[in-house]
Design a protein around this motif. Structure first.
Motif, PDB file in Angstrom:
ATOM      1  N   TYR A   1       0.977  -1.108  -0.043  1.00 45.43           N
ATOM      2  CA  TYR A   1       0.293   0.391   0.247  1.00 45.43           C
ATOM      3  C   TYR A   1       0.584   1.953  -0.074  1.00 45.43           C
ATOM      4  CZ  TYR A   1      -3.981  -2.610   0.480  1.00 45.43           C
ATOM      5  OH  TYR A   1      -4.789  -3.567   0.351  1.00 45.43           O
ATOM      6  N   PHE A   2       1.947   1.077   0.183  1.00 43.57           N
ATOM      7  CA  PHE A   2       2.721   2.183   0.263  1.00 43.57           C
ATOM      8  C   PHE A   2       3.181   2.995  -1.040  1.00 43.57           C
ATOM      9  CE2 PHE A   2       3.017   1.126   4.962  1.00 43.57           C
ATOM     10  CZ  PHE A   2       2.730   1.630   5.553  1.00 43.57           C
ATOM     11  N   ALA A   3       3.756   1.435  -1.416  1.00 46.69           N
ATOM     12  CA  ALA A   3       4.098   1.990  -3.138  1.00 46.69           C
ATOM     13  C   ALA A   3       2.948   2.133  -3.865  1.00 46.69           C
ATOM     14  CB  ALA A   3       3.865  -0.336  -3.528  1.00 46.69           C
ATOM     15  N   ARG A   4       1.390   1.866  -3.064  1.00 42.85           N
ATOM     16  CA  ARG A   4       0.256   2.591  -4.356  1.00 42.85           C
ATOM     17  C   ARG A   4       0.443   3.549  -4.678  1.00 42.85           C
ATOM     18  NH1 ARG A   4      -4.468  -1.493  -2.740  1.00 42.85           N
ATOM     19  NH2 ARG A   4      -6.086  -0.169  -3.743  1.00 42.85           N
ATOM     20  N   PRO A   5       0.468   5.161  -3.635  1.00 39.85           N
ATOM     21  CA  PRO A   5       0.902   6.201  -4.838  1.00 39.85           C
ATOM     22  C   PRO A   5       1.534   5.942  -5.603  1.00 39.85           C
ATOM     23  CG  PRO A   5       0.497   6.086  -1.994  1.00 39.85           C
ATOM     24  CD  PRO A   5       0.751   5.341  -2.388  1.00 39.85           C
ATOM     25  N   VAL A   6       2.965   5.577  -5.379  1.00 36.69           N
ATOM     26  CA  VAL A   6       3.816   5.613  -6.508  1.00 36.69           C
ATOM     27  C   VAL A   6       3.230   5.205  -7.919  1.00 36.69           C
ATOM     28  CG1 VAL A   6       5.959   5.196  -7.371  1.00 36.69           C
ATOM     29  CG2 VAL A   6       6.023   5.624  -4.909  1.00 36.69           C
ATOM     30  N   GLY A   7       2.420   4.191  -7.580  1.00 42.50           N
ATOM     31  CA  GLY A   7       1.614   3.161  -9.377  1.00 42.50           C
ATOM     32  C   GLY A   7       1.179   4.515  -9.798  1.00 42.50           C
ATOM     33  N   ALA A   8       0.509   5.515  -8.663  1.00 38.56           N
ATOM     34  CA  ALA A   8      -1.172   6.049  -8.923  1.00 38.56           C
ATOM     35  C   ALA A   8      -0.129   7.075  -9.325  1.00 38.56           C
ATOM     36  CB  ALA A   8      -1.804   6.296  -7.682  1.00 38.56           C
ATOM     37  N   LEU A   9       0.618   7.843  -9.116  1.00 40.35           N
ATOM     38  CA  LEU A   9       1.270   8.724 -10.088  1.00 40.35           C
ATOM     39  C   LEU A   9       2.515   8.494 -11.269  1.00 40.35           C
ATOM     40  CD1 LEU A   9       3.433  10.241  -7.340  1.00 40.35           C
ATOM     41  CD2 LEU A   9       1.821  12.276  -9.050  1.00 40.35           C
ATOM     42  N   ILE A  10       2.553   7.194 -11.317  1.00 41.96           N
ATOM     43  CA  ILE A  10       3.230   6.986 -12.181  1.00 41.96           C
ATOM     44  C   ILE A  10       2.207   6.118 -13.613  1.00 41.96           C
ATOM     45  CG2 ILE A  10       4.571   4.600 -13.217  1.00 41.96           C
ATOM     46  CD1 ILE A  10       6.245   4.376 -10.884  1.00 41.96           C
TER      47      ILE A  10
ATOM     48  N   ARG B   1      -7.916  13.615 -14.794  1.00 39.27           N
ATOM     49  CA  ARG B   1      -8.421  12.943 -14.140  1.00 39.27           C
ATOM     50  C   ARG B   1      -8.067  11.249 -13.903  1.00 39.27           C
ATOM     51  NH1 ARG B   1     -12.871  12.634 -17.928  1.00 39.27           N
ATOM     52  NH2 ARG B   1     -14.158  14.683 -17.096  1.00 39.27           N
ATOM     53  N   PHE B   2      -7.159  10.805 -14.345  1.00 38.20           N
ATOM     54  CA  PHE B   2      -6.467   9.341 -13.469  1.00 38.20           C
ATOM     55  C   PHE B   2      -6.032  10.093 -13.251  1.00 38.20           C
ATOM     56  CE2 PHE B   2      -5.967   5.546 -16.507  1.00 38.20           C
ATOM     57  CZ  PHE B   2      -5.771   4.592 -15.475  1.00 38.20           C
ATOM     58  N   SER B   3      -5.250  11.110 -12.791  1.00 38.48           N
ATOM     59  CA  SER B   3      -3.900  11.439 -11.839  1.00 38.48           C
ATOM     60  C   SER B   3      -5.142  11.967 -10.549  1.00 38.48           C
ATOM     61  CB  SER B   3      -3.306  12.566 -12.213  1.00 38.48           C
ATOM     62  OG  SER B   3      -2.640  11.959 -13.422  1.00 38.48           O
ATOM     63  N   GLY B   4      -5.964  12.979 -10.339  1.00 33.05           N
ATOM     64  CA  GLY B   4      -6.860  12.950  -9.413  1.00 33.05           C
ATOM     65  C   GLY B   4      -7.387  11.648  -8.907  1.00 33.05           C
ATOM     66  N   PHE B   5      -7.693  11.494  -9.520  1.00 33.80           N
ATOM     67  CA  PHE B   5      -8.791  10.088  -8.979  1.00 33.80           C
ATOM     68  C   PHE B   5      -7.987   9.039  -8.250  1.00 33.80           C
ATOM     69  CE2 PHE B   5     -12.820   6.707 -10.643  1.00 33.80           C
ATOM     70  CZ  PHE B   5     -12.823   6.419  -9.458  1.00 33.80           C
ATOM     71  N   ALA B   6      -7.156   8.497  -8.994  1.00 28.40           N
ATOM     72  CA  ALA B   6      -5.883   7.973  -8.438  1.00 28.40           C
ATOM     73  C   ALA B   6      -5.132   7.994  -6.753  1.00 28.40           C
ATOM     74  CB  ALA B   6      -4.672   7.104  -9.256  1.00 28.40           C
ATOM     75  N   LEU B   7      -4.795   9.278  -7.758  1.00 27.84           N
ATOM     76  CA  LEU B   7      -4.269   9.692  -5.650  1.00 27.84           C
ATOM     77  C   LEU B   7      -5.189   9.702  -4.371  1.00 27.84           C
ATOM     78  CD1 LEU B   7      -1.802  12.462  -7.498  1.00 27.84           C
ATOM     79  CD2 LEU B   7      -0.729  10.039  -6.463  1.00 27.84           C
ATOM     80  N   GLY B   8      -6.254  10.340  -5.276  1.00 29.42           N
ATOM     81  CA  GLY B   8      -7.698  10.544  -4.250  1.00 29.42           C
ATOM     82  C   GLY B   8      -7.820   9.266  -3.730  1.00 29.42           C
ATOM     83  N   ARG B   9      -7.366   8.118  -4.524  1.00 29.65           N
ATOM     84  CA  ARG B   9      -7.514   6.850  -3.470  1.00 29.65           C
ATOM     85  C   ARG B   9      -6.766   5.950  -2.382  1.00 29.65           C
ATOM     86  NH1 ARG B   9     -11.181   2.833  -4.189  1.00 29.65           N
ATOM     87  NH2 ARG B   9      -9.517   1.624  -4.717  1.00 29.65           N
ATOM     88  N   GLU B  10      -5.434   6.467  -3.381  1.00 29.93           N
ATOM     89  CA  GLU B  10      -4.266   6.039  -2.540  1.00 29.93           C
ATOM     90  C   GLU B  10      -3.112   6.623  -1.692  1.00 29.93           C
ATOM     91  OE1 GLU B  10      -4.543   2.550  -3.909  1.00 29.93           O
ATOM     92  OE2 GLU B  10      -6.059   2.541  -5.873  1.00 29.93           O
ATOM     93  N   ILE B  11      -3.118   7.782  -1.907  1.00 30.84           N
ATOM     94  CA  ILE B  11      -2.881   7.905  -0.803  1.00 30.84           C
ATOM     95  C   ILE B  11      -3.591   7.728   0.446  1.00 30.84           C
ATOM     96  CG2 ILE B  11      -2.198  10.578   0.377  1.00 30.84           C
ATOM     97  CD1 ILE B  11      -2.205  11.144  -2.395  1.00 30.84           C
ATOM     98  N   PRO B  12      -4.857   7.440   0.894  1.00 32.66           N
ATOM     99  CA  PRO B  12      -5.258   7.509   2.050  1.00 32.66           C
ATOM    100  C   PRO B  12      -5.156   5.957   2.446  1.00 32.66           C
ATOM    101  CG  PRO B  12      -7.171   7.054  -0.021  1.00 32.66           C
ATOM    102  CD  PRO B  12      -5.576   8.366   0.031  1.00 32.66           C
ATOM    103  N   GLY B  13      -4.856   4.654   1.296  1.00 33.81           N
ATOM    104  CA  GLY B  13      -4.007   3.431   0.886  1.00 33.81           C
ATOM    105  C   GLY B  13      -3.176   3.542   1.877  1.00 33.81           C
ATOM    106  N   ALA B  14      -2.323   4.196   1.230  1.00 33.91           N
ATOM    107  CA  ALA B  14      -1.161   3.849   2.214  1.00 33.91           C
ATOM    108  C   ALA B  14      -1.125   4.210   3.661  1.00 33.91           C
ATOM    109  CB  ALA B  14       0.056   5.021   1.447  1.00 33.91           C
ATOM    110  N   LEU B  15      -1.672   5.548   3.779  1.00 35.20           N
ATOM    111  CA  LEU B  15      -2.191   6.021   5.469  1.00 35.20           C
ATOM    112  C   LEU B  15      -3.109   4.572   5.951  1.00 35.20           C
ATOM    113  CD1 LEU B  15      -2.379   9.268   4.067  1.00 35.20           C
ATOM    114  CD2 LEU B  15      -0.090   8.997   5.343  1.00 35.20           C
ATOM    115  N   LEU B  16      -3.932   4.114   5.401  1.00 37.49           N
ATOM    116  CA  LEU B  16      -4.663   3.658   6.455  1.00 37.49           C
ATOM    117  C   LEU B  16      -4.913   2.512   5.990  1.00 37.49           C
ATOM    118  CD1 LEU B  16      -7.729   5.555   6.852  1.00 37.49           C
ATOM    119  CD2 LEU B  16      -5.987   5.664   8.840  1.00 37.49           C
ATOM    120  N   ALA B  17      -5.063   1.850   4.680  1.00 35.47           N
ATOM    121  CA  ALA B  17      -4.878   0.549   4.258  1.00 35.47           C
ATOM    122  C   ALA B  17      -3.925  -0.242   4.695  1.00 35.47           C
ATOM    123  CB  ALA B  17      -5.185  -0.187   3.163  1.00 35.47           C
ATOM    124  N   GLY B  18      -3.043  -0.520   4.389  1.00 29.43           N
ATOM    125  CA  GLY B  18      -1.894  -1.404   4.231  1.00 29.43           C
ATOM    126  C   GLY B  18      -1.940  -1.212   5.756  1.00 29.43           C
ATOM    127  N   PRO B  19      -1.505  -0.267   6.710  1.00 29.12           N
ATOM    128  CA  PRO B  19      -1.708  -0.628   8.224  1.00 29.12           C
ATOM    129  C   PRO B  19      -2.210  -0.935   8.715  1.00 29.12           C
ATOM    130  CG  PRO B  19      -1.029   1.341   7.412  1.00 29.12           C
ATOM    131  CD  PRO B  19      -1.153   0.680   6.680  1.00 29.12           C
TER     132      PRO B  19
END
Length: 446
Positions: A69-78, A368-386
């Motif tokens: 999940y810490f890698a997911r925001p990076v994937g969202a950016l890429i 749209r792709f970047s905004g949607f992806a980061l809006g989902r994956e940043i909280p994923g890194a903060l909450l989903a993984g831990p």
């Protein structure tokens, strides 16, 4: 001279192919996540961290789950950058390949007994690669469908990829449930590998379907008009930082609550003496309920609006938090099935039905792709993984009782409701590309 095909004509010609392609991609994504989470809850502690105590081994196994999940925001950016600059379809093919390869490799890894410390290190590396691919898979699928679908049915059609999400979790539960019936020796020697290796079949089918899907007409218009931004994510953060933050908060239950239910709850039941086959079957039931509810919620958002539906689901997620654990604590199989049907199927999963079109409509086409992806994956890194580790800590702090964890689920769900209340209604929004205004970008018609 023939007229250029319109979005409506492309949609009619490609609808079934597009829906299949997005369904199978999301199915694979969440199959991969689910089998990893289930393996972390049930076998990885023993296989990759045998020198730890049972509790420490479980925490270590869940930590490897969280690494992805810490890698997911990076994937969202890429992949968000690829999707906004080079095409939605290109990004979706890349995420599918990366996820599939990483999952199959996990099924081939040696365990700690064979290579020692190298085993958990390789496991973490594979999990990081999985996270990079997952970081934009679902978002790309929803974005593609939203940009094709008729505006009056966008909520319904955009919700359909989420059915693939939970068909994937259900398939993982079914496969893991069958493997769990093996004798312990066979399960720990080769049986745990089977769910990971089977991923190659689904990936191959998904790739064949996805390569035949046309590019989004919205992106095609962006490309033809030369209106793409150089760094979409940076443009988005500068243009609407408050909206991005609210989307992140609104996504909270799908970054925390869902992983407590679908991952931590398995080990919670195991610790209470409930057989793994019972908890996995309950997970399967919850996924089946979710797959049925998601399109209904999407259709409802087309009729009544995105906000009221999302608000109702968020409040329900809060209301079901304490009853979920009360039902689990009975140890009764029927009560456990009901708990997963309500909390997973009717709560967390239903949120996908209201979220899909809403989040796509909240961001302009150029990012749209970047905004949607980061809006989902940043909280994923903060909450989903831990999330599973947080759950273990809160239950331990409660003396083995889950009441503190239930409180956390309520807080996250109510925060989501507040964020949605602040966000605008978007039903019927124009998803067309952006036009230049004073050197910046603004939505057409704004």
């Amino acid at each position: 001279m023939n007229a250029a095909p319109t979005a409506d004509s492309i949609w009619e010609e490609s609808r079934h192919r597009l829906i299949r392609a997005t369904l199978v991609g999301s199915l694979i994504e969440w199959y991969d996540i689910a089998i990893y989470g289930q393996a972390a809850a049930l076998v990885f502690g023993t296989l990759f961290f045998p020198d730890f105590s049972p509790t420490a081994g479980l925490v270590a196994a869940f930590a490897t789950f969280g690494v992805g999940y810490f890698a997911r925001p990076v994937g969202a950016l890429i992949f968000g950058h690829i999707g906004d600059r080079y095409g939605r379809r290109t990004a979706l093919v890349g995420t599918l390949l990366l996820m599939g390869i990483a999952t199959v490799v996990i099924g081939l890894l040696p365990t700690y007994a064979s290579v020692g410390l190298a085993a958990p290190i390789l496991l973490v590396l594979c999990r990081l690669l999985q996270g990079l691919g997952v970081g934009a898979e679902y978002v790309g699928a929803v974005t593609m469908v939203a940009e094709f679908a008729p505006v009056h049915r966008r909520g319904y059609y955009s919700a359909l990829p989420a059915c693939g999400v939970f068909l994937g979790i259900g398939l993982a539960a079914a496969v893991s449930g069958l493997v769990a019936t093996l004798p312990t020796e066979q399960l720990m020697s080769w049986g745990w590998r089977v769910p990971f290796l089977l991923s190659v079949l689904v990936v191959g089918i998904g790739l064949l379907i996805r390569l035949r899907v046309p590019e989004s007409p919205v992106f095609a218009e962006l490309r033809e008009a030369r209106k793409r931004t150089r760094v979409p994510a940076l443009t988005m953060v500068k243009a609407m930082p408050a909206r991005l933050l609210l989307v992140m908060i609104a996504n909270g239950p799908l970054a925390f609550n869902i992983y407590v239910v679908q991952t931590y709850a398995l080990s919670y039941l195991k610790g209470n003496g409930v057989p793994g086959s019972t908890s996995l079957f309950a997970l399967l039931v919850g996924c089946a309920v979710g797959a049925a509810v998601i399109p209904l919620v999407g259709r409802l958002s087309d009729r009544t609006g995105r906000k009221p539906v999302y608000l109702a689901v968020s409040v329900f997620c809060a209301l079901i938090s304490f009853p979920f654990f009360w039902l689990l604590d009975t140890g009764n199989p029927t009560a456990i099935l009901l708990a997963f049907a309500l909390a997973l199927g009717g709560g967390c999963l239903a949120m996908f039905g209201s979220q899909a079109a809403y989040f796509a409509e909240l961001f302009p086409a150029a990012y749209r792709f970047s905004g949607f992806a980061l809006g989902r994956e940043i909280p994923g890194a903060l909450l989903a993984g831990p999330a599973p580790i947080i759950a273990v800590g809160l239950v331990a702090a409660g003396g083995g009782a889950p009441w503190l964890l239930a409180v956390a689920l309520v807080v996250v769900a109510l925060a989501s409701a507040v964020a949605v209340a602040v966000l605008p209604e978007t039903r019927g929004a124009e998803l067309a590309p952006m036009v230049a205004v004073d050197g910046d970008l603004a939505a057409r018609g704004s």
